[in-house]
Design a protein around this motif. Structure first.
Motif, mmCIF file in Angstrom:
data_model
loop_
_atom_site.group_PDB
_atom_site.id
_atom_site.type_symbol
_atom_site.label_atom_id
_atom_site.label_comp_id
_atom_site.label_asym_id
_atom_site.label_seq_id
_atom_site.Cartn_x
_atom_site.Cartn_y
_atom_site.Cartn_z
ATOM 1 N N GLU A 2 6.732 -12.249 -27.776
ATOM 2 C CA GLU A 2 6.867 -11.460 -26.546
ATOM 3 C C GLU A 2 6.140 -10.125 -26.697
ATOM 4 N N PHE A 4 5.492 -6.244 -24.638
ATOM 5 C CA PHE A 4 5.994 -5.301 -23.642
ATOM 6 C C PHE A 4 4.971 -4.204 -23.387
ATOM 7 N N SER A 19 4.350 -5.627 -29.411
ATOM 8 C CA SER A 19 5.212 -6.796 -29.592
ATOM 9 C C SER A 19 6.674 -6.375 -29.528
ATOM 10 N N ARG A 20 7.533 -7.332 -29.171
ATOM 11 C CA ARG A 20 8.968 -7.080 -29.148
ATOM 12 C C ARG A 20 9.429 -6.585 -30.521
ATOM 13 N N HIS A 24 11.245 -2.862 -31.324
ATOM 14 C CA HIS A 24 12.594 -2.689 -31.856
ATOM 15 C C HIS A 24 12.610 -2.226 -33.313
ATOM 16 N N HIS A 30 10.194 0.985 -23.914
ATOM 17 C CA HIS A 30 9.736 -0.154 -23.112
ATOM 18 C C HIS A 30 10.712 -0.361 -21.952
ATOM 19 N N THR A 32 13.307 -2.697 -19.292
ATOM 20 C CA THR A 32 14.196 -3.837 -19.091
ATOM 21 C C THR A 32 14.654 -3.847 -17.645
ATOM 22 N N HIS A 70 14.183 -8.037 -21.129
ATOM 23 C CA HIS A 70 12.977 -7.228 -21.234
ATOM 24 C C HIS A 70 11.983 -7.637 -20.155
ATOM 25 N N ASP A 119 16.574 0.412 -30.301
ATOM 26 C CA ASP A 119 16.266 0.151 -28.900
ATOM 27 C C ASP A 119 15.990 1.471 -28.203
ATOM 28 N N GLU A 121 14.861 1.971 -24.303
ATOM 29 C CA GLU A 121 14.447 1.298 -23.078
ATOM 30 C C GLU A 121 14.712 2.112 -21.820
#
Length: 183
Positions: A2, A4, A19-20, A24, A30, A32, A70, A119, A121
């Motif tokens: 994935e 983002f 990348s995811r 993280h 990013h 959500t 996400h 995280d 977001e």
């Protein structure tokens, strides 16, 4: 894998894709999309919470937002919210079925399964208030173990003092309560 969009404080893409895993691992900001499923009752609201799969990379086995996920690189928040609702719960909704409630910034660092999860977001929050029969939903087994209705204010009170059972983001619940006029 994935990917983002990296975003600014307003949730707008800045032209970089990650990348995811990197998002993280390094706590890179990013986007959500969160959907809260609610039903009105005589005194307030109930909210449908999903119990996260025990295999999830964060907060396994805990109750969370009705549907959330996400936003893939290049995708907009509303289509992403609708896709997550369909994938996780089997609810086929259209753009007219979701009401935009607001946005919040969620940030934490915690260890799960022996790895640090960072995280960072910017979440767009939507409300879905069409009738939902929890027992008739088609749950995505890899993501969701079960769903259950909870009293909204009881969830709010519980997360003030304990995070052992419910992991809903406080910012998301604040946006929902403000939108519904219960704050």
């Amino acid at each position: 894998m994935e990917y983002f969009d990296v975003v600014d404080e307003n949730g707008m893409p800045v032209g970089e894709i990650i990348s995811r895993e990197k998002a993280h691992r390094e706590g890179i900001q990013h986007r959500t999309a969160h959907v809260w499923i609610v039903r009105k009752k005589d005194s307030g609201y109930d909210v449908l919470l999903q119990k996260r799969s025990r295999n999830k990379d964060s907060f396994p086995g805990m109750y969370d937002t009705s549907s959330a996920g996400h936003i893939p690189a290049g995708e907009e928040p509303l289509p992403s919210a609708l896709r997550e609702l369909k994938e996780e719960l089997g609810i086929e909704a259209g753009p007219e079925d979701l009401r935009y409630a607001g946005m919040f910034h969620g940030q934490y660092e915690k260890e799960f399964h022996g790895h640090v999860f960072r995280d960072n977001e910017i979440a767009r929050v939507y409300v879905y208030d069409r009738p939902v029969a929890a027992e008739e939903l088609t749950l995505q087994e890899s993501e969701v173990e079960e769903v259950r209705w909870f009293d909204l204010e009881e969830v709010w009170q519980e997360i003030q003092t304990s995070r052992e059972r419910i992991c809903v983001p406080m910012g998301g619940l604040e946006v929902l309560r403000g939108f519904l006029g219960t704050a």
